[in-house]
Write a protein that holds these residues in place. Structure first.
Motif, PDB file in Angstrom:
ATOM      1  N   GLU A  56      65.137 123.275  16.916  1.00  0.00           N
ATOM      2  CA  GLU A  56      66.005 122.237  16.351  1.00  0.00           C
ATOM      3  C   GLU A  56      65.266 120.910  16.353  1.00  0.00           C
ATOM      4  OE1 GLU A  56      68.693 122.863  14.908  1.00  0.00           O
ATOM      5  OE2 GLU A  56      69.516 124.684  15.798  1.00  0.00           O
ATOM      6  N   THR A  57      64.859 120.475  15.184  1.00  0.00           N
ATOM      7  CA  THR A  57      64.153 119.206  15.111  1.00  0.00           C
ATOM      8  C   THR A  57      64.910 118.243  14.228  1.00  0.00           C
ATOM      9  OG1 THR A  57      62.828 120.162  13.357  1.00  0.00           O
ATOM     10  CG2 THR A  57      61.837 120.117  15.539  1.00  0.00           C
ATOM     11  N   GLY A  58      64.768 116.984  14.543  1.00  0.00           N
ATOM     12  CA  GLY A  58      65.431 115.939  13.771  1.00  0.00           C
ATOM     13  C   GLY A  58      64.681 115.689  12.470  1.00  0.00           C
ATOM     14  N   PRO A  59      65.165 114.723  11.679  1.00  0.00           N
ATOM     15  CA  PRO A  59      64.549 114.431  10.379  1.00  0.00           C
ATOM     16  C   PRO A  59      63.049 114.096  10.496  1.00  0.00           C
ATOM     17  CG  PRO A  59      66.528 113.089  10.753  1.00  0.00           C
ATOM     18  CD  PRO A  59      66.289 113.855  11.996  1.00  0.00           C
ATOM     19  N   ASP A  60      62.658 113.485  11.617  1.00  0.00           N
ATOM     20  CA  ASP A  60      61.253 113.105  11.765  1.00  0.00           C
ATOM     21  C   ASP A  60      60.418 114.216  12.414  1.00  0.00           C
ATOM     22  OD1 ASP A  60      62.345 113.030  14.263  1.00  0.00           O
ATOM     23  OD2 ASP A  60      61.483 111.086  14.832  1.00  0.00           O
ATOM     24  N   GLY A  61      60.993 115.384  12.587  1.00  0.00           N
ATOM     25  CA  GLY A  61      60.221 116.511  13.116  1.00  0.00           C
ATOM     26  C   GLY A  61      60.202 116.600  14.632  1.00  0.00           C
ATOM     27  N   PRO A 118      61.783 117.158  18.404  1.00  0.00           N
ATOM     28  CA  PRO A 118      62.876 118.016  18.867  1.00  0.00           C
ATOM     29  C   PRO A 118      64.129 117.211  19.219  1.00  0.00           C
ATOM     30  CG  PRO A 118      61.072 117.956  20.466  1.00  0.00           C
ATOM     31  CD  PRO A 118      60.605 117.190  19.274  1.00  0.00           C
ATOM     32  N   VAL A 119      65.299 117.787  18.933  1.00  0.00           N
ATOM     33  CA  VAL A 119      66.570 117.112  19.244  1.00  0.00           C
ATOM     34  C   VAL A 119      66.995 117.541  20.642  1.00  0.00           C
ATOM     35  CG1 VAL A 119      68.963 116.795  18.560  1.00  0.00           C
ATOM     36  CG2 VAL A 119      67.214 117.211  16.820  1.00  0.00           C
ATOM     37  N   PRO A 120      67.189 116.621  21.556  1.00  0.00           N
ATOM     38  CA  PRO A 120      67.571 117.031  22.907  1.00  0.00           C
ATOM     39  C   PRO A 120      69.087 117.176  23.071  1.00  0.00           C
ATOM     40  CG  PRO A 120      67.128 114.688  22.890  1.00  0.00           C
ATOM     41  CD  PRO A 120      67.008 115.159  21.463  1.00  0.00           C
ATOM     42  N   LEU A 121      69.457 118.027  24.004  1.00  0.00           N
ATOM     43  CA  LEU A 121      70.835 118.084  24.474  1.00  0.00           C
ATOM     44  C   LEU A 121      70.826 117.263  25.768  1.00  0.00           C
ATOM     45  CD1 LEU A 121      73.297 119.673  23.410  1.00  0.00           C
ATOM     46  CD2 LEU A 121      72.688 121.509  24.947  1.00  0.00           C
ATOM     47  N   MET A 122      71.719 116.290  25.879  1.00  0.00           N
ATOM     48  CA  MET A 122      71.694 115.381  27.030  1.00  0.00           C
ATOM     49  C   MET A 122      72.565 115.939  28.151  1.00  0.00           C
ATOM     50  SD  MET A 122      70.796 112.560  28.491  1.00  0.00           S
ATOM     51  CE  MET A 122      69.893 111.746  27.164  1.00  0.00           C
ATOM     52  N   LEU A 123      71.961 116.325  29.255  1.00  0.00           N
ATOM     53  CA  LEU A 123      72.740 116.888  30.363  1.00  0.00           C
ATOM     54  C   LEU A 123      73.156 115.828  31.374  1.00  0.00           C
ATOM     55  CD1 LEU A 123      71.165 120.333  31.204  1.00  0.00           C
ATOM     56  CD2 LEU A 123      72.745 119.676  29.412  1.00  0.00           C
ATOM     57  N   ARG A 124      72.199 114.957  31.717  1.00  0.00           N
ATOM     58  CA  ARG A 124      72.559 113.883  32.647  1.00  0.00           C
ATOM     59  C   ARG A 124      71.791 112.639  32.257  1.00  0.00           C
ATOM     60  NH1 ARG A 124      72.757 115.958  38.325  1.00  0.00           N
ATOM     61  NH2 ARG A 124      70.497 115.858  38.275  1.00  0.00           N
ATOM     62  N   LYS A 125      72.541 111.572  32.024  1.00  0.00           N
ATOM     63  CA  LYS A 125      71.901 110.331  31.600  1.00  0.00           C
ATOM     64  C   LYS A 125      71.160 109.699  32.768  1.00  0.00           C
ATOM     65  CE  LYS A 125      75.874 109.516  29.241  1.00  0.00           C
ATOM     66  NZ  LYS A 125      77.028 108.709  28.990  1.00  0.00           N
ATOM     67  N   HIS A 156      75.410 120.279  17.354  1.00  0.00           N
ATOM     68  CA  HIS A 156      75.862 120.293  18.752  1.00  0.00           C
ATOM     69  C   HIS A 156      76.157 121.724  19.214  1.00  0.00           C
ATOM     70  CE1 HIS A 156      78.163 119.310  22.374  1.00  0.00           C
ATOM     71  NE2 HIS A 156      79.149 120.053  21.882  1.00  0.00           N
ATOM     72  N   PHE A 157      76.929 122.457  18.413  1.00  0.00           N
ATOM     73  CA  PHE A 157      77.304 123.805  18.856  1.00  0.00           C
ATOM     74  C   PHE A 157      76.118 124.773  18.810  1.00  0.00           C
ATOM     75  CE2 PHE A 157      81.593 122.135  17.897  1.00  0.00           C
ATOM     76  CZ  PHE A 157      82.101 122.269  19.185  1.00  0.00           C
ATOM     77  N   ARG A 158      75.199 124.560  17.882  1.00  0.00           N
ATOM     78  CA  ARG A 158      73.984 125.400  17.884  1.00  0.00           C
ATOM     79  C   ARG A 158      73.181 125.159  19.160  1.00  0.00           C
ATOM     80  NH1 ARG A 158      73.118 124.001  12.532  1.00  0.00           N
ATOM     81  NH2 ARG A 158      71.300 122.713  13.026  1.00  0.00           N
ATOM     82  N   LEU A 159      73.059 123.883  19.531  1.00  0.00           N
ATOM     83  CA  LEU A 159      72.284 123.547  20.732  1.00  0.00           C
ATOM     84  C   LEU A 159      72.967 124.108  21.981  1.00  0.00           C
ATOM     85  CD1 LEU A 159      71.333 119.839  19.912  1.00  0.00           C
ATOM     86  CD2 LEU A 159      69.768 121.788  19.975  1.00  0.00           C
ATOM     87  N   VAL A 160      74.277 123.982  22.041  1.00  0.00           N
ATOM     88  CA  VAL A 160      75.007 124.460  23.223  1.00  0.00           C
ATOM     89  C   VAL A 160      74.871 125.984  23.346  1.00  0.00           C
ATOM     90  CG1 VAL A 160      77.338 124.787  24.173  1.00  0.00           C
ATOM     91  CG2 VAL A 160      76.630 122.530  23.363  1.00  0.00           C
TER      92      VAL A 160
END
Ligand code: ARG
Length: 582
Positions: free
Chosen positions: A299-304, A306-313, A351-355
């Motif tokens: 899963e990569t964003g428009p700029d290539g 990777p898109v992260p899933l944020m677990l703990r800020k 979001h649901f794909r990442l989860v």
């Protein structure tokens, strides 16, 4: 007799194919309802090459090998289509069989399959808006259809009842005890959610403008999360207030959701730390810049990147992503879901794909457990843009329903001026609400659709009102036949083309529900009911019922009863009322 004529004919054609050419045993017979005969099959065209024959030759051999009493005629047409005509007595046998049983021939194809459906999920302290309307109505219909097919359905209302915004709300209430929406004024008030919505805006404005207030709000979040009694008490009040307002809307909409189905974000709060620890230990999550995140390779964003899933800020806070991971794990491990459906708008697809991807990597999703995002498009206003009020606000659900009921009142009065006022009000409410729900369910859910009250509330075309009216009209016919003997179906009677079309349509009810379950597309049920209601109209124009002699009288009355029962049950599964009189 739970299988349909379509299933029976499919079986016969499959056997015919195997008899004509044994190497093709098990091939799909590709039988479909058709305009030209009752059913058609393109199997010979698809299989000819494998058989080493021309399509016409193979079709001829299959036609000669099909053996079933259900068919009166099998012929080859065009380059190798099979045209299949059902025997009149087979249609009447179906009508008699269906009429005799309560189940309308619905197959239990989902038997025992535990299906968790996540739907509605509005956010506490905000108005439920038109986006939640789609989720609520689609999710409720799917819950009903899957249940009808035997699934073990678990409804889950994932209320947005947790998060940093509550720090801000509680702090604001604390510092503005004299505000119009102060706690005492909220309790039980009809406009309590509007008041809370106003509170939300005011608190947000102060939060953005006043850094000191923002700081105190953040401390409030910590107090809430660590269970400070005074803070938790205010939070509970806000949640209860909002939930009561949601409940009034659910009641008005006639959806199945009850308080027992609510498992909001706060429910998972205690599990979040554990989720992050487990994912970190498993090497699925990594520490990046002080935060704990999951990177998914595919899963990569428009700029290539990777898109992260944020677990703990970095500040230690958890959010929507972590909560959904805990939720998924809970649904599999503790609710024992075989399948999980998320009825949420299309913008949350990533979001649901990442989860789901993360849960799979963590080993929380055993093979065979299905996770599906049942996504839907945006509701548009007349201008083709996302639906807003003139002032640019999102449109509230309550005001929308009011507008539909108001329109319905006029349509009902025009159609039936002699109804007494109380009855007219009741029917306007049922028609208005039904119209909104039907408009929602009858469009392919992945498409955006335009909210157009006038079209929704019309009684003609593919609308809820048309179906409600069609049902009420048949109910009136049946009332006139009341007191007479129970109709006896004579299976040897002649079959008028309009009786044939209606009989075959009615026979397809179970197949249609199975199709809705397989595709998770309620509009297929709407199309089916609309076609069936139209088949009834054609039938009623062509075939006298009450004045007909036997055996037509009994056979046609049985068709009327079965049509009424099918429309009533279909509307029930859509979550739409079917009044006996309109
Ligand atoms: N409350 C969310 C919203 O309004 C929807 C939640 C959907 N369900 C879930 N498990 N994330 O956008």
């Amino acid at each position: 007799m739970t299988s349909s004529l379509l299933a029976e004919v499919s079986g016969a054609v499959a056997d015919g194919i195997a008899a004509a050419h044994p190497a093709l045993t098990g091939a799909d017979p590709l039988v479909r309802p058709s305009e030209r005969a009752d059913f058609q099959s393109g199997a010979a065209l698809a299989l000819a090459r494998r058989a080493g024959l021309s399509p016409g030759e193979l079709a001829g051999r299959v036609a000669a090998s099909v053996r079933t009493n259900a068919l009166a005629d099998v012929r080859v047409s065009g380059p190798g289509f099979l045209e299949l005509t059902v025997a009149p007595d087979a249609v009447w046998r179906r009508v008699a069989g269906r009429a005799a049983q309560a189940g309308l021939g619905v197959p239990r194809v989902e038997a025992g399959r535990r299906t968790v459906i996540d739907y509605s999920a509005p956010n506490i302290a905000k108005e439920m808006h038109v986006g939640h309307l789609r989720s609520t109505i689609i999710g409720d219909c799917l819950a009903r259809v899957l249940d009808r097919l035997g699934a073990d359905v678990v409804r889950q209302n994932h209320l947005g009842d947790w998060g940093t915004q509550f720090g801000m709300l509680i702090q604001y209430l604390d510092e503005h005890a004299d505000a119009a929406w102060r706690r005492g004024d909220l309790a039980g008030g009809v406009s309590s959610v509007s008041a809370l919505d106003g509170l939300y805006r005011a608190a947000r404005a102060r939060f953005d403008a006043d850094a000191a207030f923002a700081g105190r709000s953040r401390e409030r979040v910590v107090a809430l999360q660590s269970g400070d009694p005074a803070t938790v008490a205010v939070w509970r009040e806000i949640v209860a207030e909002s939930e009561a307002a949601f409940r009034r809307l659910y009641d008005r909409l006639g959806v199945l959701l009850t308080p027992a189905d609510s498992a909001g974000e706060s429910f998972y709060h205690d599990r979040l730390g554990d989720v992050v620890d487990e994912l970190t230990r498993a090497g699925v999550a990594v520490v990046s810049d002080g935060a704990v995140v999951v990177f998914s390779a595919d899963e990569t964003g428009p700029d290539g990147s990777p898109v992260p899933l944020m677990l703990r800020k970095r500040d230690g806070g958890y959010g929507y992503d972590t909560t959904d991971l805990a939720t998924l794990r809970y649904r599999v491990a503790e609710l024992h879901a075989d399948r999980i459906l998320y009825v949420v708008d299309a913008r949350q697809a990533l979001h649901f794909r990442l989860v789901a991807g993360t849960a799979r990597r963590a080993g929380w999703l055993p093979d065979g457990v299905e996770v599906t995002h049942v996504s839907f498009g945006t509701v548009l206003g007349p201008d083709g843009r996302p639906f807003r009020t003139r002032a640019g606000d999102t449109v509230t659900l309550g005001s929308l329903l009011d507008a539909a009921v108001e329109r319905a009142r006029a349509v009902v009065a025009e159609k039936n001026p002699s109804l007494d006022p109380a009855e007219a009000d009741r029917i306007a409410e049922l028609t208005g609400i039904g119209a909104v729900k039907y408009a929602e369910l009858s469009t392919s859910r992945t498409k955006d659709y335009t909210f157009d009250v006038d079209r929704m509330v019309s009684f003609s075309g593919n609308t809820g009102g048309y179906l409600q009216y069609a049902h009420a009209r048949i109910a009136a016919i049946l009332r006139r036949a009341e007191g007479g003997p129970d109709p006896v179906v004579d299976v040897t009677a002649a079959l008028h083309p309009a009786e044939r079309a209606l009989g075959l349509a009615l026979d397809g009810f179970g197949d249609t529900l199975a199709d809705v379950a397989a595709t998770l597309e309620p509009h297929r049920l709407c199309t089916y009911l609309y076609d069936t209601a139209r088949a009834f109209t054609d039938f009623y124009e062509a075939c006298p019922v009450l004045a007909a002699p036997e055996p037509e009288h009994g056979n046609r009355l049985a068709l009327c009863r079965l049509t009424a029962a099918t429309l009533r049950e279909g509307l029930r599964l859509l979550g739409i009322a079917a009044p006996e009189r309109m």
